[in-house]
Design a protein around this motif. Structure first.
Motif, short mmCIF file in Angstrom:
data_model
loop_
_atom_site.label_atom_id
_atom_site.label_comp_id
_atom_site.label_asym_id
_atom_site.label_seq_id
_atom_site.Cartn_x
_atom_site.Cartn_y
_atom_site.Cartn_z
N UNK A 139 4.62 5.62 -5.00
CA UNK A 139 3.68 5.28 -3.89
C UNK A 139 2.78 3.98 -3.86
N UNK A 194 3.61 0.91 -5.17
CA UNK A 194 4.49 0.13 -5.37
C UNK A 194 4.60 -0.25 -3.60
N UNK A 195 4.73 0.97 -3.10
CA UNK A 195 5.49 1.51 -1.61
C UNK A 195 3.74 0.61 -0.93
N UNK A 239 4.17 -3.63 -2.12
CA UNK A 239 5.35 -4.14 -1.99
C UNK A 239 5.92 -4.42 -0.76
N UNK A 240 4.72 -3.84 0.40
CA UNK A 240 4.81 -3.97 1.41
C UNK A 240 3.39 -4.57 1.82
N UNK A 283 2.59 -8.44 1.97
CA UNK A 283 2.11 -10.16 1.40
C UNK A 283 1.08 -10.61 0.35
#
Lengths: 180, 945
Positions: A82, A84-85, A88-89, A91
């Motif tokens: 979660x 990481x989500x 990685x969303x 920038x």
């Protein structure tokens, strides 16, 4: 106007990109532990604190490592997947260590029409890097980002926390010199 | 089985012109479903939290835009249209958009699920290849998991897999990574699935609507469900008894894949063993002909170098964990059934005539059905004429059952595992639930998620401990001290339930006297948990509005096993936590039919349904039913029978599906005992280690080849149905047993397992009224007073106990040290246990392609600091030695195992754990102390591993 004191949980209140970052600095210790605890007080549940906590980690280390993700997940009772989500969303969270100066070039529609791609190319050539890499002297990392909110001054470039307006290929060399 | 919401208001609306009234908060999608109206949807499953991302389920509620019915709640007076041209156009456009970069058929992996997206594309006539976008989106395949294939390019990001992983199984592995067109699902920190923390339960593949996540081919080629035959049956592994639909390829006579099936217990959930461990039944090593030992292989002894324990055993040609058939088979010759059965019956009868009935014994198995267990004990009691019949429950929960029978008069659970959802507090003691009862564990994790406080007490930091609010890592074998101290605190601080103690219990004063000296400070010195924490836990447990206690082998497999269980029972009685929703005692059962095998009478001192063999009235009842005089003397238990074989007290044995060579403690003693038997008949599906000592081996049928009932840990009696035919001349177990009985002169004739079940239920009051017919499709709990309509009684003993006084009895226990303490020579504590992927002696799971691929090698686990002191790296071989024997195997570093301890899974025959264990028994439950031996650990030379 008196100086407004911002709550530490406000992500923008602290610089996310600092020249003096340390990619291996200990997380959540000393003053940073205190700030972490302060951030938690602002939200009804731990999960809601994820953005300012990640921002704080990036401020300290300049990037978000796997270790950071796992630590944050553990502290906020979330799954690493979660966290990481989230990282990685956005920038703004960097998946790799960055140079002293993180050069962020807006390549959204307005800047792109005003030659942002050429600015990126010139910056990469001048620093001898590919997107996201650290230059050999450790000073520069160039990345493309979404709109920086100053479309009237395209092309917009943000270096760490400072915004440079109307950057053109011709002014790139001077900009880098100024930083040095 | 979550707590029902407080009564809510009803909402009335019309859906497609039909009036419907539903509870407030119901979604339109759910209300329509109840009316039998199917609304297409890709991202929703009733078991998951709705998210409304695919928009396929849109309906017209007369508003500005269409509403997603999976998230939109019904409102009073609402008029819903689920089918119209406009809706079809909308759904067709959405399907077209999803199909626009959908990969070509040619590169799509075959999916086991029904591809719902392709179905919609067909329904709406979407032509593929019309889009300007490139086929597939360039996202790669991930084939790193042995059981689940990932095709990222077919993924539509509906998030169902993420929610299934998080909300159903609570494994929390899957998330999304990236943004925009680059988004895809990721495992942990975007690792390949096979290298992530994924436990391969397959829940994600089962919900995937596009086949982006799909089962890997394990047997015959994968085909859609509609092209295969399906059989509703059960899982053959643990006591949770999950319901499964097997999809069969009849021509190949094999299960192709398995799906979870709706039932009150498992609710469609499965673990890796149930979903992917079915292929052992078609392994080429299945026994297909009766085998008789050749003359030249007498006197008897082990045949393979492994089982002989020869020094050079580790240099054998073939790696892996199976009996070496090349070494063993030459000792046997194939025989006809007639010859083999005559030999078995003749030799057993001869021993009976010469040495008396008590020289015979039989081991049944908790892997066999109720019908087989019933017939087997009948064979031993009526045809052999002895009560020397036992089975592997003796090695797992004998102490728990003994303590339960002594205190509350019934050995079964008082409540189902699913009721943990109603518990204010759940206590899990000595149970590695996520590995050994993985699906039951998902319901405990559900409960934690919904507000139940979880206390885990264990010597190891097991998977379930990571979900606990309070984890108490106690010193091994210090349970009694801890629980006594908790009770001391409850009594001292007056937190006990006086009304309950007065109305429903006896022996409180004696308990109070015994626990008086167990102050938290005294207990802290024994169990290593701080006195403050003991007080805190005592208060949390005592103040709970309802508390449910689960326990496993960490409680029972000790020489103090019965005492440990008595303490947990006292905790429940002291606080009045029996007989209400969210309360109870639940010893989690191991094998799929542990409960049933005991119910059916595979116990040396009990006839079916726990009727004492020493009771004259009971004896008369069974003598009448079976038409033969019966022995009133209780028989010997498992370990006593092995001892008896060594002393020649036992001379002939019949084993149905048991493998004591690996499962029983002190292997070197078992080896001598098995070799000492005058006659041994082994009935099994594979050549087991035990079969090497046999005179006759009879080829039996696997779970998939027979119909019978199995009773799960909840007391739920369910029907396992025949899905495949038996290989070669292998026969059904019950038919073999009947034939042996007949040839020994005791007539046994049945037409079917239904008929056997009928005879059994007539003699077992707890099973009264149950029939194969009324147990379809999802079984019933015993006792079941109204079998035609009811589901059976879930919560027992709300109004007293089946004891002579009607009261639950406190039986106090004093802390006692384990039988073999560490010393200077053997300084470590050896703790044996199980892994998620393997089953007991590995006969089945090590022949399952997927399970063996995930967990192929024997290993033990130690704390990294201990390893550092020994100078051993993780993965290197170590030499483990106890006073009884030694093994060499790899060691893995893990902080789950505390310092000074070695955790050793007992599935691996190449490093058999029971070479090391001792056979001291709990005096009350006759269970051996598998959980505590003193062991020496040394670095081993790599060459000898």
């Amino acid at each position: 106007m008196s100086e407004r004191k911002l709550h530490p949980a406000v992500a923008g209140a602290q610089p996310m990109y600092r020249a003096e970052n340390d990619p291996d600095a200990p997380l959540f210790e000393g003053a940073y532990k205190q700030r972490f605890d302060d951030i938690l007080t602002r939200y009804p549940d731990k999960r809601a604190a994820i953005l300012p906590v990640l921002a704080m980690c990036q401020e300290l280390r300049g990037w978000i490592s796997s270790e950071t993700i796992e630590r944050v997940a553990e502290l906020l009772d979330l799954t690493p997947a979660y966290v990481l989500s989230i990282t990685s969303f956005y920038t703004m969270f960097r998946p790799q260590p960055v140079g002293k100066y993180l050069i962020q070039v807006c390549t959204s529609i307005g800047c792109d029409l005003c030659g942002a791609e050429n600015v990126v190319e010139k910056l990469l050539a001048a620093t001898g890097t590919r997107t996201g890499e650290i230059s050999e002297d450790g000073l520069y990392t160039v990345i493309e980002v979404e709109c920086l909110g100053a479309c009237g001054f395209a092309t917009v470039v943000q270096v760490n926390e400072r915004v440079y307006e109307s950057v053109k290929t011709e002014t790139v060399t001077r900009l880098l010199e100024e930083l040095r | 089985m979550q707590a029902t919401e407080t009564t809510t208001r009803a909402t009335s609306l019309t859906i497609d012109g039909t009036d419907v009234t539903v509870p407030e908060g119901t979604t339109i999608w759910e209300a329509a479903r109840q009316l039998g109206i199917e609304i297409p949807v890709l991202c929703h499953d009733p078991r998951l939290r709705p998210v409304g991302v695919c928009r396929m389920c849109v309906v017209d509620v007369g508003e500005r835009v269409l509403a997603a019915s999976c998230v939109r709640q019904c409102a009073d007076g609402m008029s819903v249209v689920t089918q119209s041209d406009k809706l079809d156009r909308c759904r067709a456009t959405l399907t077209g958009l999803l199909m626009s970069d959908y990969p070509d058929e040619s590169r799509r992996q075959v999916t086991t699920a029904d591809d719902q997206l392709l179905e919609l594309a067909e329904r709406y006539g979407i032509e593929r290849g019309k889009s300007a976008l490139p086929r597939g989106n360039g996202r790669p395949d991930d084939l790193s998991s042995p059981v689940i294939a990932v095709d990222h390019s077919a993924c539509i990001l509906c998030d169902k897999c993420i929610r299934a992983c998080n909300e159903i199984q609570h494994n929390d592995v899957i998330g999304r990574t990236g943004k925009g067109y680059g988004t895809r699902i990721g495992f942990d920190l975007d690792n390949p699935m096979g290298q992530s923390t994924c436990v391969a339960c397959g829940e994600c593949a089962s919900v995937c609507p596009t086949g982006a996540l799909t089962n890997v081919q394990l047997t015959a080629p994968l085909r859609p469900r509609s092209a295969l035959t399906s059989v509703d049956s059960l899982c053959p592994y643990c006591g949770v008894g999950c319901t499964i639909t097997y999809h069969i390829d009849p021509e190949e006579n094999t299960v192709v894949y398995a799906d979870g099936r709706e039932s009150p217990g498992s609710q469609e959930r499965l673990c890796v063993k149930g979903r992917y461990g079915f292929d052992y039944s078609r392994h080429p090593q299945r026994l297909t002909m009766p085998l008789i030992r050749r003359e030249e292989f007498y006197p008897k002894g082990a045949l393979s170098s492994d089982v002989r324990g020869a020094r050079g055993a580790r240099r054998r040609k073939k790696p892996g964990g199976l009996v070496d058939y090349d070494e063993v088979m030459p000792a046997f010759r194939e025989a006809s059934w007639d010859e083999a059965l005559d030999l078995v019956a003749g030799r057993l009868k001869e021993i009976k005539d010469t040495h008396g009935s008590s020289a015979l014994a039989g081991f049944g198995s908790a892997k066999c059905s109720n019908e087989e267990a019933y017939l087997f004990q009948k064979l031993v009691r009526a045809a052999f004429g002895t009560n020397n019949v036992d089975h592997c429950t003796r090695l797992c929960h004998a102490s728990s059952v003994a303590a339960l029978l002594e205190t509350i008069g019934s050995g079964a659970v008082t409540n189902t595992f699913g009721d943990v959802g109603n518990a204010d507090v759940a206590l899990v003691a000595g149970s590695n639930t996520t590995a050994n009862h993985p699906v039951a564990a998902t319901f405990i994790k559900d409960a934690v998620h919904n507000g139940t406080t979880l206390i885990v007490i264990d010597a190891r930091e097991t998977g379930i401990a990571r979900h606990a609010h309070h984890f108490l890592q106690i010193e091994p074998s210090s349970d009694v001290a801890l629980y006594n101290a908790m009770m001391q605190v409850m009594i001292e601080e007056d937190l006990v339930n006086h009304d309950y103690i007065r109305d429903f219990t006896e022996g409180f004063e004696e308990l109070r006297e015994v626990v008086r000296s167990y102050t938290p400070e005294a207990a802290e010195r024994v169990c290593g948990v701080s006195a403050d924490k003991i007080r805190e836990i005592a208060r949390v447990f005592a103040r709970a509005k309802s508390a449910l206690i689960f326990w496993g082998m960490g409680i029972s497999q000790h020489t103090t096993g019965a005492d440990n269980a008595r303490c947990l029972i006292s905790l429940a009685l002291l606080t009045g936590n029996v007989g209400r929703p969210g309360t109870g005692l639940h010893p989690l059962r191991g094998q799929n039919n542990v409960q049933g095998a005991s119910d059916a009478g595979l116990i040396p001192m009990m006839y079916p349904d726990y009727q004492s063999v020493a009771d004259e009235k009971v004896q008369a009842k069974f003598e009448k039913a079976w038409g033969i005089p019966l022995d009133p003397k209780p028989g010997l238990t498992v370990v006593e029978i092995i001892g008896g074989a060594l002393s020649k007290e036992i001379r002939g044995m019949y084993m149905m599906g048991e493998n004591p060579f690996l499962s029983d403690p002190n292997t070197n003693k078992v080896r001598k005992a098995l070799a000492a038997l005058d006659f041994l008949c082994v009935q099994d599906i594979f050549l087991t280690e035990t079969a090497e000592f046999a005179d006759v081996i009879l080829p039996a049928s696997s779970f998939f080849e027979k119909t019978g009932t199995f009773t799960n840990t909840d007391r739920r009696v369910q029907v396992g149905r025949k899905a495949l035919s038996s290989p070669g001349e292998a026969r059904l177990d019950w038919e073999i047993v009947c034939d042996v009985a007949r040839r020994m002169g005791y007539p046994m004739a049945y037409d079917s397992t239904e008929e056997i079940f009928e005879e059994f239920t007539a003699l077992a009051p707890s099973y009264a009224g149950l029939t194969h017919e009324n147990l379809q499709p999802t079984g019933k709990l015993w006792p079941c007073p109204d079998p035609e309509t009811g589901d059976g009684i879930q919560i027992l003993f709300g109004d007293g106990f089946p004891t002579p006084s009607g009261r639950g009895k406190f039986v106090a226990a004093q802390h006692q040290p384990p039988a073999e303490l560490p010393d200077a020579e053997y300084p470590f504590v050896l703790n044996t246990g199980r892994l998620l992927e393997h089953w007991h002696t590995g006969t089945m799971t090590r022949r399952s392609r997927a399970l063996d691929a995930i967990q192929p090698q024997a290993f033990c686990e130690m704390h990294p600091e201990d390893l550092a002191e020994l100078g051993v790296e993780t993965g290197e071989p170590v030499h483990l030695a106890t006073r009884r024997g030694s093994i060499v195997l790899a060691v893995r570093a893990s902080t789950a195992t505390p310092r000074g301890n070695v955790f050793l899974p007992f599935h691996f025959r190449e490093a058999p754990a029971n070479i090391l264990t001792h056979d001291k028994l709990d005096p009350f439950g006759k269970i051996p102390e598998f959980k505590f031996s003193a062991v020496k650990v040394e670095k081993a030379e790599a060459a000898s591993a």
